[in-house]
Design an enzyme around this catalytic site. Structure first.
Site, mmCIF file in Angstrom:
data_model
loop_
_atom_site.group_PDB
_atom_site.id
_atom_site.type_symbol
_atom_site.label_atom_id
_atom_site.label_comp_id
_atom_site.label_asym_id
_atom_site.label_seq_id
_atom_site.Cartn_x
_atom_site.Cartn_y
_atom_site.Cartn_z
ATOM 1 N N ARG A 11 -3.918 0.302 0.626
ATOM 2 C CA ARG A 11 -3.730 1.414 1.229
ATOM 3 C C ARG A 11 -2.359 2.163 0.242
ATOM 4 N NH1 ARG A 11 -4.632 5.344 6.491
ATOM 5 N NH2 ARG A 11 -4.359 6.959 4.716
ATOM 6 N N GLU B 17 0.052 -0.303 8.362
ATOM 7 C CA GLU B 17 1.362 0.832 8.013
ATOM 8 C C GLU B 17 1.312 2.305 8.175
ATOM 9 O OE1 GLU B 17 3.370 1.065 3.781
ATOM 10 O OE2 GLU B 17 2.230 -0.359 4.102
#
Length: 286
Positions: A48, A90
Site C-alpha cells: 500500500r 502503516e
C-alpha cells in the site's frame, strides 16, 4: 513454490488479526506491547503506497475518540536500537501521528522479507485496503522475488486463481491508465475491459465524464474491435447479416460475427475479459 513445511498464512494471519495471538501463529518470541510512535518505521516494501487524506483524517478522528483498537504489526529492525519496521498498520500509524499520540500498541513478530510481504498483502487484501493496482504489484513482487506461482498465491490469499490472473493482467495497462485505477476514477472492472485496446486513453475520459458502467465499456470496446477488424470479403456479406451482427453485439456486449458458405456458416463470439465470458454463458444457458 510455497514451502509446505511452514505454517499456512491463512490461519496464521487470522490469529494475528482476529485473535491477537501472533506469537503462536508465527513462532516469534515477543507479544503485544506499546511502543513510542517515533520507534516505528514505514516499510518500503509495503504494497500500500497511497493514503488518501480524507480517509486518513476519518481514521484519525476515530482514533481520537476510541483509540487504536487493532495493534500495529511490526518486526524489529536488525542492527538498529529501538526501531521497528511496520508490517501491517502503516495507515493506523500515520493517523496516530495526526492525533498526536506518543505511544501506539504493537505486536512484535519474527518475520523475514518474504513473510513480511505475505502478511502485509494478506492483511490489506482482507481489509480491502489496497486498490487493484497495488494488489497486482504485491502479487507480482511475490512472483518475481520469491518464485510464487499464481496457484500458490490463490491458495495463500484464499482467492480464486482467475482473480489472481485478472488482477495481474492490470499491470499490462499503460501507467497513465493504471493511475486512473489508483485514484479511484475508474474501477478494476473498467480497467479489465480496456485491456484489449491499444490506446485505452481514448475511452477513459468517456468513462469518467459519462459515468459509464463496466458493461457500457465492454460494449464500447467490442464495437471498436469490430470496427478495427476488416472483413475479408465485405461485398459478400448481406445487409441483413450486418444488421444481425450489430444487434447481437449490442445485446451481448461482445463482438459477434457471422461467416456464411452457401446455406451453412459459423457464428463467432469474441470476449476480451472473463466478465464477458460469464455474461455470454449466462445468457446462452438462460
Amino acid at each position: 513454490m510455497i514451502d509446505d513445511a511452514r505454517p499456512r498464512l491463512g490461519r496464521g494471519l487470522a490469529a494475528l488479526i482476529g485473535e491477537n495471538l501472533p506469537i503462536e501463529a508465527t513462532g516469534g518470541a515477543a507479544g503485544q506491547r506499546t511502543a513510542p510512535i517515533e520507534f516505528l518505521r514505514p516499510n518500503p516494501r509495503n504494497p500500500r503506497q497511497h493514503f488518501p487524506d480524507e480517509s486518513l483524517q476519518e481514521l484519525a478522528d476515530s482514533i481520537r475518540e476510541r483509540g487504536i483498537i487493532q495493534p500495529i504489526l511490526v518486526r524489529e529492525l536488525q542492527g538498529v536500537h529501538n526501531a521497528y519496521e511496520i508490517i501491517a498498520g502503516e495507515r493506523r500509524w500515520r493517523a496516530a501521528q495526526r492525533v498526536g499520540l506518543h505511544e501506539v500498541p504493537v505486536v512484535v513478530v519474527e518475520a523475514d522479507d518474504r513473510l513480511s510481504l505475505e502478511l502485509a498483502i494478506i492483511e490489506n487484501v482482507q481489509r480491502s485496503d489496497l486498490n487493484a493496482i497495488e494488489e497486482a504489484m504485491g502479487y507480482n513482487r511475490l512472483i518475481d522475488e520469491f518464485s510464487y506461482s499464481q496457484a500458490d498465491l490463490a491458495k495463500l490469499l484464499g482467492k480464486s486463481r482467475s482473480h489472481v490472473t485478472n488482477t495481474l493482467r492490470l499491470l499490462k495497462l499503460p501507467e497513465t491508465t493504471q493511475a486512473f485505477v489508483v485514484d479511484g476514477r475508474i474501477s478494476a472492472g473498467h480497467a479489465r475491459a480496456l485491456l484489449s485496446l491499444d490506446d485505452p486513453s481514448s475511452v477513459i475520459q468517456r468513462i469518467v465524464d459519462g459515468g459509464l458502467s463496466v458493461r457500457d465499456v465492454e460494449r464500447l470496446v467490442a464495437a471498436k474491435g469490430a470496427e478495427k477488424k476488416p472483413l475479408k470479403n465485405p461485398s459478400e456479406k448481406a445487409p441483413d447479416i450486418k444488421r444481425i451482427e450489430k444487434e447481437v453485439s449490442d445485446a451481448l456486449g461482445v463482438a459477434f460475427s457471422v461467416t456464411t458458405r452457401g446455406e451453412a456458416g459459423t457464428i463467432t463470439l469474441k470476449f476480451t475479459a472473463i466478465e464477458q465470458f460469464d455474461l455470454i454463458t449466462s445468457k446462452l444457458l438462460s
